[in-house]
Design a protein around this motif. Structure first.
Motif, PDB file in Angstrom:
ATOM      1  N   SER A  62      -1.652  -3.641  -6.523  1.00 39.05           N
ATOM      2  CA  SER A  62      -1.732  -2.643  -7.600  1.00 39.05           C
ATOM      3  C   SER A  62      -2.145  -1.285  -7.056  1.00 39.05           C
ATOM      4  CB  SER A  62      -2.732  -3.093  -8.667  1.00 39.05           C
ATOM      5  OG  SER A  62      -2.239  -4.198  -9.381  1.00 39.05           O
ATOM      6  N   LEU A  63      -3.056  -1.293  -6.100  1.00 34.81           N
ATOM      7  CA  LEU A  63      -3.490  -0.025  -5.504  1.00 34.81           C
ATOM      8  C   LEU A  63      -2.326   0.670  -4.808  1.00 34.81           C
ATOM      9  CD1 LEU A  63      -5.604   2.054  -4.705  1.00 34.81           C
ATOM     10  CD2 LEU A  63      -6.234   0.573  -2.779  1.00 34.81           C
ATOM     11  N   LEU A  64      -1.517  -0.070  -4.067  1.00 30.68           N
ATOM     12  CA  LEU A  64      -0.403   0.547  -3.363  1.00 30.68           C
ATOM     13  C   LEU A  64       0.624   1.121  -4.337  1.00 30.68           C
ATOM     14  CD1 LEU A  64       0.172  -1.942  -0.401  1.00 30.68           C
ATOM     15  CD2 LEU A  64      -1.105   0.204  -0.411  1.00 30.68           C
ATOM     16  N   LEU A  65       0.860   0.419  -5.437  1.00 28.98           N
ATOM     17  CA  LEU A  65       1.756   0.968  -6.459  1.00 28.98           C
ATOM     18  C   LEU A  65       1.176   2.245  -7.067  1.00 28.98           C
ATOM     19  CD1 LEU A  65       3.227  -2.020  -8.514  1.00 28.98           C
ATOM     20  CD2 LEU A  65       4.502  -0.154  -7.442  1.00 28.98           C
ATOM     21  N   ALA A  66      -0.141   2.259  -7.271  1.00 31.00           N
ATOM     22  CA  ALA A  66      -0.789   3.456  -7.795  1.00 31.00           C
ATOM     23  C   ALA A  66      -0.649   4.616  -6.811  1.00 31.00           C
ATOM     24  CB  ALA A  66      -2.263   3.172  -8.078  1.00 31.00           C
ATOM     25  N   VAL A  67      -0.794   4.320  -5.526  1.00 33.16           N
ATOM     26  CA  VAL A  67      -0.643   5.369  -4.503  1.00 33.16           C
ATOM     27  C   VAL A  67       0.758   5.972  -4.564  1.00 33.16           C
ATOM     28  CG1 VAL A  67      -0.644   5.861  -2.024  1.00 33.16           C
ATOM     29  CG2 VAL A  67      -2.376   4.334  -2.992  1.00 33.16           C
ATOM     30  N   SER A  68       1.759   5.120  -4.756  1.00 30.71           N
ATOM     31  CA  SER A  68       3.135   5.623  -4.819  1.00 30.71           C
ATOM     32  C   SER A  68       3.325   6.564  -6.006  1.00 30.71           C
ATOM     33  CB  SER A  68       4.128   4.456  -4.888  1.00 30.71           C
ATOM     34  OG  SER A  68       4.065   3.794  -6.137  1.00 30.71           O
ATOM     35  N   ARG A  69       2.573   6.341  -7.078  1.00 29.98           N
ATOM     36  CA  ARG A  69       2.647   7.213  -8.252  1.00 29.98           C
ATOM     37  C   ARG A  69       1.910   8.532  -8.027  1.00 29.98           C
ATOM     38  NH1 ARG A  69       3.922   4.598 -13.191  1.00 29.98           N
ATOM     39  NH2 ARG A  69       4.479   2.413 -12.909  1.00 29.98           N
ATOM     40  N   LEU A  70       0.964   8.536  -7.104  1.00 29.20           N
ATOM     41  CA  LEU A  70       0.128   9.717  -6.885  1.00 29.20           C
ATOM     42  C   LEU A  70       0.613  10.608  -5.739  1.00 29.20           C
ATOM     43  CD1 LEU A  70      -3.338   7.912  -7.140  1.00 29.20           C
ATOM     44  CD2 LEU A  70      -2.399   9.511  -8.820  1.00 29.20           C
ATOM     45  N   GLU A  86      -5.055 -12.743   4.681  1.00 28.35           N
ATOM     46  CA  GLU A  86      -3.720 -13.338   4.684  1.00 28.35           C
ATOM     47  C   GLU A  86      -2.644 -12.439   4.100  1.00 28.35           C
ATOM     48  OE1 GLU A  86      -6.016 -14.990   1.084  1.00 28.35           O
ATOM     49  OE2 GLU A  86      -6.406 -14.491   3.186  1.00 28.35           O
ATOM     50  N   LYS A  87      -3.025 -11.400   3.355  1.00 24.96           N
ATOM     51  CA  LYS A  87      -2.046 -10.507   2.737  1.00 24.96           C
ATOM     52  C   LYS A  87      -1.750  -9.267   3.589  1.00 24.96           C
ATOM     53  CE  LYS A  87      -1.103 -12.426  -1.304  1.00 24.96           C
ATOM     54  NZ  LYS A  87       0.254 -12.694  -1.810  1.00 24.96           N
ATOM     55  N   LYS A  88      -2.319  -9.182   4.762  1.00 32.42           N
ATOM     56  CA  LYS A  88      -2.208  -7.971   5.573  1.00 32.42           C
ATOM     57  C   LYS A  88      -0.759  -7.572   5.831  1.00 32.42           C
ATOM     58  CE  LYS A  88      -3.716  -5.953   9.983  1.00 32.42           C
ATOM     59  NZ  LYS A  88      -2.386  -5.707  10.584  1.00 32.42           N
ATOM     60  N   ASP A  89       0.039  -8.478   6.372  1.00 35.89           N
ATOM     61  CA  ASP A  89       1.423  -8.145   6.699  1.00 35.89           C
ATOM     62  C   ASP A  89       2.210  -7.766   5.437  1.00 35.89           C
ATOM     63  OD1 ASP A  89       0.893  -8.654   9.333  1.00 35.89           O
ATOM     64  OD2 ASP A  89       1.762 -10.669   9.331  1.00 35.89           O
ATOM     65  N   GLU A  90       2.017  -8.521   4.377  1.00 34.13           N
ATOM     66  CA  GLU A  90       2.731  -8.243   3.129  1.00 34.13           C
ATOM     67  C   GLU A  90       2.377  -6.856   2.588  1.00 34.13           C
ATOM     68  OE1 GLU A  90       2.520  -9.810  -1.472  1.00 34.13           O
ATOM     69  OE2 GLU A  90       2.345 -11.303   0.139  1.00 34.13           O
ATOM     70  N   LEU A  91       1.106  -6.492   2.648  1.00 36.96           N
ATOM     71  CA  LEU A  91       0.676  -5.190   2.132  1.00 36.96           C
ATOM     72  C   LEU A  91       1.217  -4.045   2.986  1.00 36.96           C
ATOM     73  CD1 LEU A  91      -3.008  -6.118   1.230  1.00 36.96           C
ATOM     74  CD2 LEU A  91      -1.162  -5.582  -0.389  1.00 36.96           C
ATOM     75  N   GLU A  92       1.240  -4.224   4.292  1.00 39.19           N
ATOM     76  CA  GLU A  92       1.811  -3.196   5.162  1.00 39.19           C
ATOM     77  C   GLU A  92       3.304  -3.019   4.885  1.00 39.19           C
ATOM     78  OE1 GLU A  92       0.732  -4.461   9.085  1.00 39.19           O
ATOM     79  OE2 GLU A  92      -1.200  -3.415   9.019  1.00 39.19           O
ATOM     80  N   GLN A  93       3.993  -4.127   4.623  1.00 42.77           N
ATOM     81  CA  GLN A  93       5.416  -4.043   4.268  1.00 42.77           C
ATOM     82  C   GLN A  93       5.617  -3.327   2.938  1.00 42.77           C
ATOM     83  OE1 GLN A  93       6.831  -8.095   4.415  1.00 42.77           O
ATOM     84  NE2 GLN A  93       6.302  -8.313   6.589  1.00 42.77           N
ATOM     85  N   LEU A  94       4.728  -3.572   1.980  1.00 44.09           N
ATOM     86  CA  LEU A  94       4.807  -2.875   0.697  1.00 44.09           C
ATOM     87  C   LEU A  94       4.605  -1.375   0.877  1.00 44.09           C
ATOM     88  CD1 LEU A  94       2.883  -5.180  -1.822  1.00 44.09           C
ATOM     89  CD2 LEU A  94       5.314  -4.627  -1.835  1.00 44.09           C
ATOM     90  N   ALA A  95       3.654  -1.001   1.702  1.00 41.32           N
ATOM     91  CA  ALA A  95       3.418   0.422   1.950  1.00 41.32           C
ATOM     92  C   ALA A  95       4.667   1.079   2.532  1.00 41.32           C
ATOM     93  CB  ALA A  95       2.225   0.605   2.892  1.00 41.32           C
ATOM     94  N   ASN A  96       5.342   0.375   3.433  1.00 40.83           N
ATOM     95  CA  ASN A  96       6.600   0.898   3.977  1.00 40.83           C
ATOM     96  C   ASN A  96       7.665   1.022   2.891  1.00 40.83           C
ATOM     97  OD1 ASN A  96       5.936   1.254   6.719  1.00 40.83           O
ATOM     98  ND2 ASN A  96       6.163  -0.935   7.121  1.00 40.83           N
ATOM     99  N   ARG A  97       7.777  -0.003   2.054  1.00 39.39           N
ATOM    100  CA  ARG A  97       8.788  -0.009   0.999  1.00 39.39           C
ATOM    101  C   ARG A  97       8.561   1.116  -0.009  1.00 39.39           C
ATOM    102  NH1 ARG A  97       8.810  -5.319  -2.336  1.00 39.39           N
ATOM    103  NH2 ARG A  97       8.931  -6.126  -0.189  1.00 39.39           N
ATOM    104  N   TYR A  98       7.304   1.411  -0.317  1.00 43.21           N
ATOM    105  CA  TYR A  98       6.987   2.450  -1.294  1.00 43.21           C
ATOM    106  C   TYR A  98       6.983   3.856  -0.688  1.00 43.21           C
ATOM    107  CZ  TYR A  98       5.217  -1.494  -4.089  1.00 43.21           C
ATOM    108  OH  TYR A  98       5.084  -2.672  -4.787  1.00 43.21           O
ATOM    109  N   GLY A  99       7.184   3.936   0.624  1.00 48.59           N
ATOM    110  CA  GLY A  99       7.204   5.243   1.283  1.00 48.59           C
ATOM    111  C   GLY A  99       5.850   5.910   1.359  1.00 48.59           C
TER     112      GLY A  99
END
Length: 227
Positions: A62-70, A86-99
């Protein structure tokens, strides 16, 4: 460690008179004595930090999605995430996807989190569930305004509109709006941060934890006619 957990225990079958709430506490003198931790950030903008295990219940997605909005309105803001899991890789991939990879720093596991907080301007913990949160306590002790969620014991720590903002869990829109209000106003950050420090001083110190723990033991011993 919170009224929320107390209610869960009673719902699970424990007798109400057998459950006492003793909040966790922070050592204010120790936190005040710490030198600010080292953070490599190439920005003069606001720093929003979080400290938590990188697991589903901490709500980092949710935080990463909020960052993409800001990111458009606040190009100089940076988001510092301390923790591993355990979510580290997934979260880094999300950050890449959201730019937003250039806005988010994944710092990994750190042993100096209380000191790191001295480099933050805002503390954010978007948990989906939480018993109380020692990280929020440390952030408030460090005079940081807090943006978090209305789950578990967090509303017992954070006073909405006074020491920070509480939003619905798993709501990037609400999270982004609350963060934006604080990013825009240094005076609001200062006011809420000072209010948070006063709240910790009055309710969440190690001394209070010790005295209430001792009182609970004394009560039990008197009931057993040992004292």
């Amino acid at each position: 460690v919170s009224s929320s957990i107390r209610e869960t225990l009673i719902e699970g079958g424990l007798r109400e008179e057998k459950v006492r709430v003793v909040y966790e506490g922070v050592e204010l003198e120790w936190i005040d004595s710490l030198e600010a931790g080292s953070i490599e950030l190439e920005t003069d903008g606001v720093v929003i930090g979080t400290v938590a295990h990188l697991s589903h219940e901490k709500g980092h997605g949710s935080l990463l999605l909020a960052v993409s909005r800001l990111k458009a309105e606040f190009p100089d803001a940076r988001f510092f995430i301390a923790g591993d899991g355990e979510k580290k890789d997934e979260l880094e991939q999300l950050a890449n996807r959201y730019g937003i990879s250039d806005r988010v720093i994944f710092a990994g596991f750190r042993t100096d989190c209380e000191a790191l907080m001295k480099r933050f301007d805002i503390f954010c913990l978007p948990s989906l569930s939480e018993g109380l949160s020692s990280a929020i306590m440390a952030a408030m002790a460090n005079r940081l305004p807090v943006v978090s969620t209305r789950v578990g014991g967090i509303p017992e720590l954070v006073t909405h509109n006074e020491t920070g903002y509480l939003v619905s869990p798993d709501s990037p829109e609400e999270l982004a709006e609350a963060l934006a209000r604080l990013i825009r106003s240094g005076e609001l950050r200062r006011k809420m941060g000072e209010a948070g420090r006063r709240r910790v001083e009055s309710r969440f110190t190690v001394a209070l934890k010790q005295s209430k723990t001792a009182a609970a033991y004394s009560e039990l011993l008197r009931e057993k006619q040992i004292l």
